[in-house]
Design an enzyme around this catalytic site. Structure first.
Site, PDB file in Angstrom:
ATOM      1  N   ASP A   1      37.719  19.276  68.531  1.00 43.92           N
ATOM      2  CA  ASP A   1      38.590  20.165  69.312  1.00 43.92           C
ATOM      3  C   ASP A   1      38.374  19.220  70.741  1.00 43.92           C
ATOM      4  O   ASP A   1      38.201  19.386  71.669  1.00 43.92           O
ATOM      5  CB  ASP A   1      38.149  21.657  69.761  1.00 43.92           C
ATOM      6  CG  ASP A   1      39.107  22.101  71.925  1.00 43.92           C
ATOM      7  OD1 ASP A   1      40.140  21.627  70.889  1.00 43.92           O
ATOM      8  OD2 ASP A   1      39.073  22.634  72.023  1.00 43.92           O
TER       9      ASP A   1
ATOM     10  N   ASP B   1      31.141  21.252  75.031  1.00 38.69           N
ATOM     11  CA  ASP B   1      32.168  22.411  74.698  1.00 38.69           C
ATOM     12  C   ASP B   1      32.705  21.640  72.672  1.00 38.69           C
ATOM     13  O   ASP B   1      33.589  21.303  72.394  1.00 38.69           O
ATOM     14  CB  ASP B   1      32.766  22.622  74.811  1.00 38.69           C
ATOM     15  CG  ASP B   1      33.947  23.400  74.539  1.00 38.69           C
ATOM     16  OD1 ASP B   1      33.808  24.800  74.031  1.00 38.69           O
ATOM     17  OD2 ASP B   1      35.331  23.916  74.931  1.00 38.69           O
TER      18      ASP B   1
END
Length: 278
Positions: A153, A171
């Site tokens: 991502d 993340d």
């Protein structure tokens, strides 16, 4: 410090620990990754009641400047190093970046969940059933597509640009096994000339550390289509959670689906365009 709480049933403990282990391996290879902190006993995943969580060190920074060629070059270098390390890693519990998981499963869920308003259902599903065969074809045309452990991502929101001109990466919640282009395409947008220039800067930096299979450029628009489709299913699957209803109040209205269908129509046209080149 920053605490991250995992939504129940989102991941298994094994999948979360693989994410943490991957981050640790990247840090060990001197990559600027913000990894979970460990306790004195070496644990990174903790529980409080029914909740699982981990803790990260606070890191300052600002969003990267995507019109800055020098910053794109540095991001490309960081990504090349990340992939060089990821290619030596292996996941057993993390997801696969595939048209089946992101596309087919998302469409199947939306067809049965009755979340798509009745007055746009026919238009919506006619469109996604036209898009998905094209997406599958693009993947099938790339014989022996190499997949390995990637961020999954990687977009500008998951980079903190430090004062030392270092892109701190964060993340890794969606880390999984997929092709290299999955971590590149989210930086590529705008008209063709603009997208071509940004791609060139990223790959110039990337190639300093790792080779890139230029055939994968044909997957930029298919992957973008998959993300649009998967986004709607992602919200729909969690719609009974009051937190999602507060965070995405527009999802239940026709305006969201009208705009969603428009985005997919534009993406359908993009799928017929020639891939970018490097």
């Amino acid at each position: 410090m920053v605490a991250k709480f995992y939504r129940p049933e989102r991941w298994t403990d094994e999948a979360i620990l693989e994410e943490h282990q991957f981050c640790d391996s990247l840090v060990e290879n001197d990559l600027p990754v913000i990894a979970p902190l460990k306790s004195t006993t070496g644990e990174s995943l903790f529980t409080q009641g029914v909740f699982r969580f981990c803790v990260f060190p606070t890191a300052g920074g600002r969003p990267p400047e995507l019109d800055n060629d020098d910053q794109l070059l540095v991001i490309g270098r960081a990504l090349g190093r990340l992939h060089l390390s990821g290619d030596t890693h292996q996941f057993q519990h993390r997801p696969l970046i595939t048209p089946e998981r992101l596309g087919d499963e998302s469409v199947a869920f939306l067809e049965t969940a009755e979340m798509v308003p009745s007055d746009v259902r026919t238009a919506y599903f006619s469109l996604v059933h036209e898009i998905m065969p094209v997406v599958h074809q693009r993947f099938e045309e790339l014989a022996n597509l190499h997949t390995f452990c990637i961020h999954g991502d990687f977009h500008p929101g998951n980079i903190l640009w430090g004062r030392d001109d270092t892109p701190h990466l964060l993340d890794f919640d969606d880390t999984g096994t997929g092709p290299a282009i999955q971590d590149l395409w989210m930086f590529i947008s705008g008209d063709r000339q603009y997208a071509q220039a940004r791609l060139g800067c990223l790959l110039d930096g990337y190639h300093e550390f790792r080779e890139f299979d230029d055939r994968e450029l044909a997957l930029i628009e298919p992957l973008r289509a998959l993300r649009i489709i998967h986004y709607a299913a992602w919200i729909a699957k969690r719609w009974q959670d009051p937190a999602f209803q507060r965070a995405f109040p527009f999802f239940a209205g026709n305006r969201f689906w009208d705009e969603h269908i428009l985005s997919l129509k534009e993406q359908r046209w993009a799928l017929d365009e020639a891939p970018l080149i490097y």
